[in-house]
Enzyme design. Structure first.
Site, PDB file in Angstrom:
ATOM      1  N   LYS A  42       0.748  -1.175   0.051  1.00  0.00           N
ATOM      2  CA  LYS A  42      -0.169   0.036  -0.170  1.00  0.00           C
ATOM      3  C   LYS A  42       0.918   1.491   0.187  1.00  0.00           C
ATOM      4  CE  LYS A  42      -3.309  -2.062   3.296  1.00  0.00           C
ATOM      5  NZ  LYS A  42      -3.747  -1.983   4.561  1.00  0.00           N
ATOM      6  N   GLY A  43       1.965   0.961   0.514  1.00  0.00           N
ATOM      7  CA  GLY A  43       2.889   2.347   0.915  1.00  0.00           C
ATOM      8  C   GLY A  43       3.258   3.261  -0.227  1.00  0.00           C
ATOM      9  N   ASP A  99       7.634   2.879  -2.441  1.00  0.00           N
ATOM     10  CA  ASP A  99       7.873   3.889  -1.419  1.00  0.00           C
ATOM     11  C   ASP A  99       9.057   3.820  -1.007  1.00  0.00           C
ATOM     12  OD1 ASP A  99       7.382   1.479  -0.071  1.00  0.00           O
ATOM     13  OD2 ASP A  99       6.048   2.036   1.467  1.00  0.00           O
ATOM     14  N   ASP A 102      14.723  -1.201   1.282  1.00  0.00           N
ATOM     15  CA  ASP A 102      15.454  -1.124   2.502  1.00  0.00           C
ATOM     16  C   ASP A 102      16.265  -2.368   2.702  1.00  0.00           C
ATOM     17  OD1 ASP A 102      15.896  -1.202   5.325  1.00  0.00           O
ATOM     18  OD2 ASP A 102      14.099  -1.788   6.049  1.00  0.00           O
ATOM     19  N   LYS A 130      16.557   3.546   1.106  1.00  0.00           N
ATOM     20  CA  LYS A 130      17.194   3.277   2.491  1.00  0.00           C
ATOM     21  C   LYS A 130      18.495   2.381   2.507  1.00  0.00           C
ATOM     22  CE  LYS A 130      14.832   1.966   6.131  1.00  0.00           C
ATOM     23  NZ  LYS A 130      13.748   1.854   7.258  1.00  0.00           N
ATOM     24  N   PHE A 151      13.576   4.384  10.902  1.00  0.00           N
ATOM     25  CA  PHE A 151      12.323   4.011  10.634  1.00  0.00           C
ATOM     26  C   PHE A 151      11.394   5.354  10.339  1.00  0.00           C
ATOM     27  CE2 PHE A 151       8.137   2.218  10.817  1.00  0.00           C
ATOM     28  CZ  PHE A 151       8.378   1.167  10.005  1.00  0.00           C
ATOM     29  N   ASP A 158       3.769   3.495   6.435  1.00  0.00           N
ATOM     30  CA  ASP A 158       3.150   3.196   7.861  1.00  0.00           C
ATOM     31  C   ASP A 158       4.151   2.567   8.814  1.00  0.00           C
ATOM     32  OD1 ASP A 158       3.344   0.757   6.386  1.00  0.00           O
ATOM     33  OD2 ASP A 158       2.374  -0.310   7.895  1.00  0.00           O
ATOM     34  N   ARG A 164      -0.306   6.632   7.662  1.00  0.00           N
ATOM     35  CA  ARG A 164       0.301   6.941   6.261  1.00  0.00           C
ATOM     36  C   ARG A 164      -0.510   8.429   5.828  1.00  0.00           C
ATOM     37  NH1 ARG A 164       1.216   1.587   4.139  1.00  0.00           N
ATOM     38  NH2 ARG A 164       0.189  -0.018   5.036  1.00  0.00           N
TER      39      ARG A 164
HETATM   40  P1  IMP Z   1      12.496  -4.473   2.063  1.00  0.00           P
HETATM   41  O1  IMP Z   1      11.919  -5.753   1.607  1.00  0.00           O
HETATM   42  O2  IMP Z   1      13.209  -4.643   3.297  1.00  0.00           O
HETATM   43  O3  IMP Z   1      13.191  -3.547   1.011  1.00  0.00           O
HETATM   44  O4  IMP Z   1      11.141  -3.432   2.527  1.00  0.00           O
HETATM   45  C1  IMP Z   1      10.567  -2.747   1.731  1.00  0.00           C
HETATM   46  C2  IMP Z   1       9.023  -2.525   2.282  1.00  0.00           C
HETATM   47  O5  IMP Z   1       9.224  -2.361   3.633  1.00  0.00           O
HETATM   48  C3  IMP Z   1       8.780  -1.125   1.717  1.00  0.00           C
HETATM   49  O6  IMP Z   1       7.776  -1.202   0.515  1.00  0.00           O
HETATM   50  C4  IMP Z   1       7.815  -0.620   2.880  1.00  0.00           C
HETATM   51  O7  IMP Z   1       6.389  -1.046   2.870  1.00  0.00           O
HETATM   52  C5  IMP Z   1       8.385  -1.396   4.164  1.00  0.00           C
HETATM   53  N1  IMP Z   1       9.586  -0.476   4.835  1.00  0.00           N
HETATM   54  C6  IMP Z   1      10.928  -0.472   4.734  1.00  0.00           C
HETATM   55  N2  IMP Z   1      11.238   0.336   5.511  1.00  0.00           N
HETATM   56  C7  IMP Z   1      10.171   1.259   6.032  1.00  0.00           C
HETATM   57  C8  IMP Z   1       9.967   2.394   7.017  1.00  0.00           C
HETATM   58  O8  IMP Z   1      11.063   2.970   7.463  1.00  0.00           O
HETATM   59  N3  IMP Z   1       8.917   2.819   7.141  1.00  0.00           N
HETATM   60  C9  IMP Z   1       7.936   2.046   6.668  1.00  0.00           C
HETATM   61  N4  IMP Z   1       8.016   1.196   5.733  1.00  0.00           N
HETATM   62  C10 IMP Z   1       9.090   0.653   5.769  1.00  0.00           C
HETATM   63 MG    MG Z   2       4.805  -1.089   4.503  1.00  0.00          MG
END
Ligand code: IMP
Ligand code: MG
Length: 175
Positions: A42-43, A99, A102, A130, A151, A158, A164
């Site tokens: 949803k982000g 969005d 990470d 990030k 974070f 969220d 959000r």
């Molecule tokens: P990844 O798979 O670790 O790269 O995570 C990506 C997903 O985790 C993103 O699409 C976000 O929905 C969520 N996410 C990662 N970091 C944050 C943050 O700092 N705040 C909120 N959601 C996050």
């Molecule tokens: Mg999320």
């Protein structure tokens, strides 16, 4: 989450300026070619809504819904598909709209899945990159803002489905 544990990290003005820049870059790169934007729910819903209005190239939109986080703030590394694409992306120019990247697990998983469907081109646009906790080497083609760690919430992002709606992006200091 107490109100006094967060502070504005990126203001709505800063976000709008970066979104405008991204829209201009994308429009310049694609020109009159039609782009299929794939929003990752949803982000990315607010980011996509703003970005698409800054793109002058013809666009169509589809969404996928992925989830990798539970209620916590660390990626679980397990990516779950909760909603698939509705359009065919075969032979189309596709940009994934995220969005935040990470660990990279979510994007890597989606990127490889979409690649199997043989788009003509496949690029990635993320509002936030990030970098500190990246576990999979994956780079977005278009990056709004790069940050190290922490974070964040707001502008679609969220914490356990909340916040959000905040128009600015906040750093949550004790997440
Ligand atoms: P990844 O798979 O670790 O790269 O995570 C990506 C997903 O985790 C993103 O699409 C976000 O929905 C969520 N996410 C990662 N970091 C944050 C943050 O700092 N705040 C909120 N959601 C996050
Ligand atoms: Mg999320």
């Amino acid at each position: 989450m107490a109100e006094n544990t967060r502070r504005i990290l990126y203001s709505r003005e800063k976000i709008a300026a970066e979104v405008r820049r991204l829209g201009q870059e994308i429009s310049r790169d694609y020109g009159d070619q039609e782009i299929l934007l794939v929003g990752v729910l949803k982000g990315s819903f607010l980011f996509l809504a703003d970005l698409i209005r800054e793109i002058s190239s013809p666009t169509v939109v589809d969404f996928v819904r992925l989830a990798s986080y539970g209620a916590g703030t660390q990626s679980t590394g397990i990516v779950e598909f909760r909603k698939e694409l509705e359009m065919s992306i075969r032979d189309r120019d596709v940009i994934i709209i995220e969005d935040i990247v990470d660990s990279g697990f979510t994007l890597d998983c989606l990127y490889n899945k979409l690649l199997l469907q043989q788009p003509r081109s496949l690029k990635i646009c993320t509002l936030i990159d990030k970098k500190a906790r990246r576990e999979i080497e994956i780079e977005a083609d278009y990056v709004g803002i790069s940050m190290e760690d922490g974070f964040i919430i707001g502008y679609g992002l969220d914490h356990d489905e909340r916040h959000r709606n905040l128009p600015d992006i906040y750093l949550v200091e004790d997440a």
